[in-house]
Enzyme design. Structure first.
Site, short mmCIF file in Angstrom:
data_model
loop_
_atom_site.label_atom_id
_atom_site.label_comp_id
_atom_site.label_asym_id
_atom_site.label_seq_id
_atom_site.Cartn_x
_atom_site.Cartn_y
_atom_site.Cartn_z
N SER B 10 40.19 38.92 40.53
CA SER B 10 41.26 38.11 39.95
C SER B 10 41.34 36.77 40.66
CB SER B 10 42.59 38.86 40.03
OG SER B 10 42.90 39.18 41.36
N CYS B 11 41.84 35.78 39.94
CA CYS B 11 41.89 34.43 40.48
C CYS B 11 42.82 34.37 41.67
CB CYS B 11 42.35 33.45 39.38
SG CYS B 11 40.96 33.02 38.33
N PRO B 12 42.50 33.56 42.67
CA PRO B 12 41.45 32.54 42.64
C PRO B 12 40.12 32.99 43.23
CG PRO B 12 42.75 32.24 44.61
CD PRO B 12 43.30 33.47 43.91
N GLU B 13 39.93 34.31 43.38
CA GLU B 13 38.71 34.76 44.06
C GLU B 13 37.41 34.29 43.40
OE1 GLU B 13 38.53 38.81 45.73
OE2 GLU B 13 40.65 38.92 45.23
N ASN B 41 39.07 28.32 35.11
CA ASN B 41 39.33 27.84 36.47
C ASN B 41 38.04 27.37 37.16
OD1 ASN B 41 42.03 28.37 36.18
ND2 ASN B 41 42.00 30.30 37.30
#
Lengths: 359, 67
Positions: B10-13, B41
């Site tokens: 999941s973001c921001p990974e 992103n």
């Protein structure tokens, strides 16, 4: 594509701000057109998970937000069922977000709405919030991860929308076993249809744009990417303008009051406003988004976010059962202890989930 | 070509993984993601950093090529 994305984000932020101001005019508590933390807390009270008589109501805004997000996700072919990424830790983080939010008396979205109403305590909260997010980005840079999610069954993805439909049936039928506040913030609410419509619109817009209060500051710090932050600022601008119009047109002279003292559903204890929002910021970065974003994702098939939202609901019930939540008169000793424990727990979760290889 | 698999994160990974891979492995870089959010992103991040980004759907996933 970039400017189109930005226009959507600014438009969504402005719309959220305007709708928030309208909801207050229609009956919601001051500076509380939307507050994910407060509204989940009210729902926890409405179904009797806590017995704080002044904050019990099934808020239709929450129902609308989830269903609006679901419809927009389905329409955009973005409804994807994913889950299984550290669910218990997400539950605990959601719980901790609520402990911090109820110390401050608002989620990050309400913090922006309070700022737009002239509540200077929210400025103190914002500094704490940014500090918490900064600390969270340090964990991310060191390789913090809650590990991969996996595709899940459709049923898993539709669970949260189904829960909100059940809540809608409950609020419409209003059976005797529900609790509805007759005084206090829980008794102040816009008509059900207006609140539901507001939630649906904002839910759809937030799904489309990925609007996120935590992501705004996080991405600015991590990548110097100010995209999400523009939504945050647009909400503030719209709320500020709306409140000033209400004030100077005489509709509601109290809509904007620049002060620390005398603000609605707020207290003036700076240290605990600061630390409460630090906890919200830190735990939210680890969850991957603010309470609003978690709610929107829970309507878009993401069951990890659903678990986080359920953690918030249970956290809210504990906050009132254990006397952790602040009130207009200030924080409680129990609440202060809980915020400190929350910060320790979240930091431990952070350290325990560092990926050594990425460090 | 260098490739990283950011599916499931999941973001921001995924963006952080991309940033690190660009530093460690360099261009051209292929990134696999499983949802439109990291797709947007990463695209925004890479374009802001001055890279060229092409993307296409790949079954239920998306493939980005950063060059």
């Amino acid at each position: 594509m970039k400017s189109k994305e930005r226009l959507w984000m600014i438009g969504a932020g402005l719309a959220v701000g305007v709708i928030a101001v309208v909801l207050v005019v229609l009956g919601n508590p001051a500076n509380m057109g939307f507050c994910i933390a407060c509204f989940l807390r009210d729902i926890a009270g409405g179904v009797g998970l806590h017995r704080a008589g002044v904050v019990q109501y099934i808020r239709p805004e929450i129902i609308g937000l989830v269903l609006g997000a679901m419809v927009m996700a389905l329409a955009g072919r973005e409804f994807q069922v994913r889950g299984g990424s550290s669910p218990v830790i997400r539950f605990v983080l959601g719980f901790c977000v609520m402990v911090g939010a109820l110390m401050f008396l608002g989620c990050p979205l309400r913090m922006v709405l309070r700022l737009g109403g002239g509540d200077l305590n929210a400025l103190v909260g914002l500094v704490g919030f940014a500090l918490g997010i900064f600390a969270g980005t340090l964990f991310l840079k060191k390789g913090f991860s809650l590990k991969k999610s996996q595709p899940q069954s459709k049923v898993e993805g539709y669970a949260m929308p189904a829960i909100t439909v059940a809540l809608l049936v409950l609020v419409l039928a209003a059976p005797a076993f529900l609790f509805f506040s007759s005084e206090g913030p829980g008794s102040q609410h816009a008509p059900i249809v207006a609140a539901l419509a507001a939630g649906l619109i904002v839910g759809a817009l937030a799904q489309k744009t990925r609007l996120c209060m935590v992501g705004g500051i996080r991405d600015a710090l991590l990548f110097k990417d100010f995209h999400l932050l523009t939504g945050f600022i647009a909400i503030f601008v719209a709320v500020l303008a709306g409140n000033l119009i209400l004030k100077f047109s005489g509709v509601n002279p109290a809509a904007f009051t620049l002060s620390f003292a005398g603000q609605s559903v707020a207290h003036t204890d700076g240290l605990w406003n600061f630390l409460g929002m630090t906890l919200v910021g830190l735990a939210s970065v680890m969850l991957g988004g603010c309470p609003l974003r978690q709610l929107i994702l829970s309507g878009s098939g993401n069951s990890d976010s659903t678990v986080a939202v359920l953690g918030m609901v249970v956290g809210a019930a504990f906050c009132h059962n254990f006397g952790l939540a602040s009130s207009g008169t200030g924080p409680t000793f129990n609440g202060q202890v809980a915020v400190v424990i929350g910060l320790v727990v979240v930091a431990a979760i952070g350290v325990g989930n560092l990926n050594r290889k990425a460090a | 070509m260098n490739q990283i698999d950011a599916r499931g994160f999941s973001c921001p990974e995924p963006v952080l993984m991309t940033k690190k891979a660009l530093q460690d492995l360099g261009k051209p870089l292929t990134v696999l993601v499983d949802s439109p959010t990291p797709l947007q992103n990463i695209t925004r991040f890479a374009r802001n950093a001055g890279h060229k980004v092409d993307s296409r759907p790949l079954g239920d996933d998306f493939e980005l090529v950063i060059s």
